[in-house]
Design an enzyme around this catalytic site. Structure first.
Site, PDB file in Angstrom:
ATOM      1  N   GLU A  85       9.574  96.775   2.734  1.00 54.91           N
ATOM      2  CA  GLU A  85       9.465  96.262   4.096  1.00 54.91           C
ATOM      3  C   GLU A  85       8.302  96.953   4.796  1.00 54.91           C
ATOM      4  OE1 GLU A  85      12.528  95.615   7.831  1.00 54.91           O
ATOM      5  OE2 GLU A  85      12.635  97.501   6.728  1.00 54.91           O
ATOM      6  N   LYS A 160      13.824  87.600   8.031  1.00 56.38           N
ATOM      7  CA  LYS A 160      14.992  88.476   8.177  1.00 56.38           C
ATOM      8  C   LYS A 160      15.966  87.940   9.216  1.00 56.38           C
ATOM      9  CE  LYS A 160      15.818  93.468   8.833  1.00 56.38           C
ATOM     10  NZ  LYS A 160      15.130  94.728   9.215  1.00 56.38           N
ATOM     11  N   CYS A 202      16.047  94.899   4.060  1.00 59.05           N
ATOM     12  CA  CYS A 202      16.547  96.127   4.685  1.00 59.05           C
ATOM     13  C   CYS A 202      17.944  96.006   5.308  1.00 59.05           C
ATOM     14  CB  CYS A 202      15.530  96.629   5.713  1.00 59.05           C
ATOM     15  SG  CYS A 202      15.767  98.378   6.173  1.00 59.05           S
TER      16      CYS A 202
END
Length: 326
Positions: A85, A160, A202
């Site tokens: 990321e 995300k 993440c």
């Protein structure tokens, strides 16, 4: 640092022949033996590389570091390299984050496309600061996981969906939503030379529903490119990665940021690959570098056959907690 933790059938010849790796050293540890034997020859298994970096606000310096690792991964025979990321940059504040962002088909992604093509390697670009089509209206960006094939073409994007708005004592507040919009959907698993990959980023790792949905949709490898902090990293990083691997019966590949990015932010590192039995089969330590692992889909299928948890699931119950059984 170049690190390996392997099962015997995954052992790479690199450990025996020695490596000519400038600025990288080799870490070998005793293997943690998996519970099931596998018949596949290691030479027939696809090799993946997991790259660990310390991104800064300097985008071109970051690209140079990432490019060197990707080139090394290709030289060592990897078919796919995973970057963490924020591989493009980690800014000092939300204003700088927005100012440095680019559209998906801007100059920086053009450089990575050229890199993939020249190296003949697939790239998982784990979290690109993307100015989307709604930039003019929202003045916010997306945290976008981009998958490039070996011809440098974008074959998948995932934005995300779970934004990290948390306040951890000792780690400092994180307000991703100050600059970032959440994505609105998941991406179907993508076929690659290493297997079918389910994309995430993440903080998504804390939501097991996502990993289970991707596994049910055919994923064989789940990837969690990340930038875990110095408090949550030691406490949760490996535990979460191994849990996602065990419950989904997938390989888990997690490229991570490491070290100090600027005055107010640091990351934990410890990039790793976990097999479907929950064994860590490759890992980095704290510093920049890469680790390598072979993906054994026969081993994965054996685990799913011997422990058929997806056949035993009860979706008829899970949405009705507290209701009496009929």
């Amino acid at each position: 640092m170049l690190g390996f933790i392997t099962r015997p059938h995954q052992l790479l010849s690199l450990l025996c022949t020695g490596l000519r790796l400038p600025r990288l050293s080799v870490l070998c540890t005793q293997p943690r033996l998996g519970a099931m034997a596998v018949s596949s020859s290691s030479w027939e298994l696809p090799l993946v590389a997991v790259c660990q970096v310390t991104s800064t606000p300097n985008k071109q310096k970051n690209f140079k570091t990432c490019a060197e690792l990707v080139q090394e991964a290709a030289r060592l025979g990897a078919c796919l390299a995973f970057l963490p990321e924020a591989f493009d940059y980690i800014a000092r504040n939300p204003e700088e984050t927005l100012r440095l962002s680019e559209p998906l088909y801007g100059s920086l992604l053009g450089q990575y496309s050229k890199l993939a093509r020249e190296c003949g390697i697939w790239l998982s670009l784990g979290g690109f600061h993307e100015r989307g089509q709604d930039w003019d209206q929202t003045q916010k960006i997306y945290n976008c996981h981009v998958l490039l094939n070996s011809e440098g073409l974008v074959v998948a994007t995932y934005r995300k969906t779970h934004l990290c708005d948390v306040e951890i004592p000792g780690q400092g507040p994180m307000r991703e939503s100050n600059s970032t919009m959440p994505g609105s959907n998941l991406e179907l698993p993508i076929s690659t030379p290493a297997g079918k990959i389910g994309l995430s980023i993440c903080y998504d790792i804390r939501f097991p529903e996502l990993s289970l949905k991707l596994a049910q949709a055919g994923a064989e490898i789940l990837t969690y490119p990340s930038a875990f902090g110095s408090v949550t990293g030691p406490a949760h990083w490996e535990v979460l990665l191994r849990a996602r691997a065990i419950e989904s019966q997938c390989y888990v590949v997690a490229a991570a940021q490491c070290g100090r990015h600027h005055e107010t932010r640091a990351s934990y590192g410890h990039s790793m690959v976990v097999d479907p039995w929950g064994t860590v089969v490759a890992c980095c330590s704290e510093g920049p570098g890469l680790c390598l692992a072979r993906i054994d889909l026969n081993f994965l299928q054996q685990i799913r056959q011997n422990l058929p948890v997806f056949q035993h699931r009860r979706p008829d119950l899970y949405g009705n907690l507290g209701d009496p059984l009929s």
